[in-house]
Enzyme design. Sequence first.
Site: not given
Length: 350
Positions: A13, A187, A253, A292, A294, A308, A310, A314
């Site tokens: 990443e 990612s 992205y 964050r 998910d 998961e 984070n 990002g």
Amino acid sequence: MKIVVLAGGTSTERDVSLSSGSKIYYALKARGHQAILLDVYLGLEFNEPVTKGLFEKDIDWAKDIRAVSESHPDLSRLKEQRKDGGRSMFGPNVLALCELADIVFLGLHGANGEDGRIQAAFDLMGIPYTGTGYLSSALAMDKGLSKQLFRQAKIPTPAGITLKNGQQADPASVPYPCMVKTVCGGSSVGTYRVERPEDLPDVLTKAYTFGEDVIVEQFISGREFSVGVIDGKALPVIEIAPLQGYYDYKNKYQPGSTVETCPADLSSELTAQLQGYAEQVFEALKLSSYARIDFMMDASDDSFYCLEANTLPGMTPTSLLPQEAAAVGMSFEELCEKLIEVSLARYRQA
């Protein structure tokens, strides 16, 4: 404040991290901070003594950062750029500058940045940094361990198994389609959807190139969501709907690849349920400052499954956490300031 923004590094990443770091750097400069953007691995070759005066120099530290490409970076030649051979994760003058800063803003993603190693080093050196601590970083980074903690806390997560060190699963024992993920990736690098039993052995072999352990888990067909959590409180829910395929590296992205809706089109009851799960994950993994989380929602019965957490989400132009913050009226610059504020509070409480 004098702030070092750390980005880059040696994970898959890397490019995403550099994009995050540059956006954070410019936001902090706009807020009047004396900021320096550093690649944690390449560091800064500087012939003069490193002093606080470097923070005051009129240098655009992010001018050479490019947009995130469609594929993850080739890391094989990165060590060649280090004159010292690159044995240490920290490049020239990185630690010296971090020790001079009031706080280090971690714009790192993935292995050797989001997995607690750098956080542990900074804790030992007394360097304040943004985000959660080393232990919770490590727990969240390891999807196998985090899923065990989700189950213990009664947080729904897809059924799955963890395979170690090149171990192969019996293809007949796995439901299809299934997802294969490297345990400590990010990612969506090292993540594959497998449709047929005969494809599983080859996919596992590819996944092992990104790390020793992999997860084979139940594929949840339905809608995908993410929930940012700042200081234990959930932000509005965002829905992620790729125009093609699933939410992989390219769709994450490349602008225009995914439709993102915030607040998500959910009933108030489902929104509250999902935000509650996100806050439970934050607590179960002993996270602090921000993260964050998910999720997938099963199309058959609207039930949620946590994928998961984070710990350094990002901060690129297409990233989810800034969009969630914007939904409550917080600009990107204000978000960066808020993340510093909640991170520094952790040190005042210690």
